[in-house]
Design an enzyme around this catalytic site. Structure first.
Site, mmCIF file in Angstrom:
data_model
loop_
_atom_site.group_PDB
_atom_site.id
_atom_site.type_symbol
_atom_site.label_atom_id
_atom_site.label_comp_id
_atom_site.label_asym_id
_atom_site.label_seq_id
_atom_site.Cartn_x
_atom_site.Cartn_y
_atom_site.Cartn_z
ATOM 1 N N ASP A 99 3.849 -3.722 12.956
ATOM 2 C CA ASP A 99 3.790 -5.106 12.467
ATOM 3 C C ASP A 99 5.209 -5.653 12.264
ATOM 4 O O ASP A 99 5.385 -6.822 11.919
ATOM 5 C CB ASP A 99 2.918 -5.231 11.211
ATOM 6 C CG ASP A 99 3.402 -4.389 10.051
ATOM 7 O OD1 ASP A 99 4.418 -3.683 10.198
ATOM 8 O OD2 ASP A 99 2.751 -4.425 8.980
ATOM 9 N N SER A 100 6.210 -4.818 12.544
ATOM 10 C CA SER A 100 7.597 -5.315 12.614
ATOM 11 C C SER A 100 7.681 -6.439 13.650
ATOM 12 O O SER A 100 8.638 -7.209 13.646
ATOM 13 C CB SER A 100 8.557 -4.179 12.988
ATOM 14 O OG SER A 100 8.119 -3.486 14.138
ATOM 15 N N ASP A 147 -0.319 -0.659 14.374
ATOM 16 C CA ASP A 147 -0.306 -0.904 12.927
ATOM 17 C C ASP A 147 -1.520 -1.706 12.492
ATOM 18 O O ASP A 147 -1.917 -2.660 13.177
ATOM 19 C CB ASP A 147 0.935 -1.724 12.561
ATOM 20 C CG ASP A 147 1.968 -0.922 11.815
ATOM 21 O OD1 ASP A 147 1.629 0.139 11.253
ATOM 22 O OD2 ASP A 147 3.134 -1.358 11.797
ATOM 23 N N LYS A 155 -2.175 3.028 12.242
ATOM 24 C CA LYS A 155 -1.283 3.360 11.120
ATOM 25 C C LYS A 155 -1.539 2.405 9.978
ATOM 26 O O LYS A 155 -1.664 1.199 10.193
ATOM 27 C CB LYS A 155 0.181 3.281 11.565
ATOM 28 C CG LYS A 155 1.176 3.487 10.420
ATOM 29 C CD LYS A 155 2.560 3.787 10.916
ATOM 30 C CE LYS A 155 3.392 2.589 11.286
ATOM 31 N NZ LYS A 155 3.652 1.642 10.182
ATOM 32 N N GLU A 199 -0.308 1.548 5.726
ATOM 33 C CA GLU A 199 0.692 1.825 4.700
ATOM 34 C C GLU A 199 0.025 2.330 3.431
ATOM 35 O O GLU A 199 -1.066 1.888 3.057
ATOM 36 C CB GLU A 199 1.526 0.560 4.419
ATOM 37 C CG GLU A 199 2.367 0.168 5.624
ATOM 38 C CD GLU A 199 3.322 -0.992 5.372
ATOM 39 O OE1 GLU A 199 3.449 -1.451 4.215
ATOM 40 O OE2 GLU A 199 3.960 -1.428 6.344
ATOM 41 N N GLU A 228 9.306 6.344 5.536
ATOM 42 C CA GLU A 228 10.353 5.341 5.763
ATOM 43 C C GLU A 228 11.272 5.267 4.557
ATOM 44 O O GLU A 228 10.801 5.147 3.405
ATOM 45 C CB GLU A 228 9.714 3.955 6.027
ATOM 46 C CG GLU A 228 10.770 2.877 6.220
ATOM 47 C CD GLU A 228 10.256 1.559 6.791
ATOM 48 O OE1 GLU A 228 9.057 1.478 7.149
ATOM 49 O OE2 GLU A 228 11.062 0.614 6.875
HETATM 50 O O1 KIV Z 1 6.172 -1.898 11.911
HETATM 51 C C1 KIV Z 1 6.952 -1.017 12.286
HETATM 52 O O2 KIV Z 1 7.708 -1.166 13.237
HETATM 53 C C2 KIV Z 1 6.966 0.217 11.525
HETATM 54 C C3 KIV Z 1 8.146 1.118 11.734
HETATM 55 C C4 KIV Z 1 9.258 0.660 10.863
HETATM 56 C C5 KIV Z 1 7.804 2.535 11.498
HETATM 57 O O3 KIV Z 1 6.109 0.461 10.733
#
Ligand code: KIV
Length: 272
Positions: free
Chosen positions: A52-53, A91, A120, A122, A189
């Protein structure tokens, strides 16, 4: 242009577990489209994360919070088209897994509509139950601990997590609980390297670090940091690989080689 190679050995979550057991470092980067996915896949990235970056580096948002499930599905579909070998991780965006119903429905959408092979999420207290339910449904899960950017408005700033004894102990316990609930991969992280090392030594599943030092089972970075095209100041733990290589292909290949040979991260990219 060839779209399919029959001899490609597809990476699965089981491959990552075997790599951990063999002490073979796992290399990973984020990607958000087919063109970059093709470069990462050819360079040997073991998994590619549609993070989600993308909210910050692709969409130009201030945080990852506005990212939607549809955004992740769209970008995962693009990345899937450029990926043959790497495991494809997607994510789960902010608040897309805050109830069991939403979590299962959205994880299924990421897989069915996007082509994700592992999701993934959090860490937060609620997530133990989510990891358990996803596992019960046969959905591979990566649990992201330490700095969790989706909680930025609560945390106030992006900073290293687990420096105090109580928070470090809590992270060790959370990691163990997540593994027991069924997490296939843990991602740490911005965690002090000694703490990351301890969590990695106790975990049976692969532990991937970003700003977690060298003593984990694998590394991930945000691709746009590696290529030095992310907006704002580069994080201390990421490395600009374009400056000495001069090409995207060479930068990604150098990063993968450095992770494999444990040349990255050196202490200057880690926290104590
Ligand atoms: O969203 C993302 O790119 C991430 C990385 C920082 C691991 O979660």
């Amino acid at each position: 242009m060839s779209q399919h190679h029959q001899d490609v050995q597809k990476i699965t979550v089981q491959t990552l577990k075997t790599m951990k057991a063999a002490g073979q470092p796992i290399a990973s980067l984020t990607a958000y489209d087919a063109a970059f996915a093709r470069v990462l896949d050819a360079a040997g990235c073991d998994f590619i994360l549609v993070g989600d970056s993308l909210g910050m580096v692709v969409q130009g948002q201030a945080t990852t919070i506005p990212v939607t499930v549809d955004d992740i599905i769209y970008h995962t579909r693009l990345v899937a088209r450029g990926t043959q070998r790497a495991l494809l991780m997607a994510d789960m965006p902010f608040m897309s897994y805050s109830s069991a119903t939403d979590c299962l429905r959205n994880a299924a959408r990421l897989m069915k509509e996007g082509g994700a092979e592992i999701v993934k999420l959090e860490w937060g207290e609620l997530q133990l139950d989510m990891v358990y339910r996803l596992t019960e449904c046969g959905i591979p899960v990566c649990a992201h601990l330490g700095l969790t950017p989706q909680a930025i408005l609560k945390m106030g700033s992006y900073r290293v997590q687990g420096r105090e004894q109580a928070t470090a102990q809590k992270m060790i316990e959370d990691a163990r609980a997540l593994e027991e609930a069924g997490a296939d991969v843990l991602l740490l992280e911005c965690v002090p390297m000694e703490l990351a090392k301890e969590i990695t030594q106790h975990a049976k599943v692969p532990v991937i670090g970003i700003g977690a030092g060298p003593d984990v089972d694998g590394q991930i970075l945000v691709l746009y940091d590696v290529l030095d095209i992310a907006p704002g100041k580069r994080t201390r733990f990421s490395r600009n690989y374009i400056e000495h290589t001069g090409s995207i292909h060479k930068a990604v290949a150098q990063y993968v080689a450095d992770v494999r040979e444990r040349r990255f991260p050196t202490p200057e990219y880690a926290f104590t």
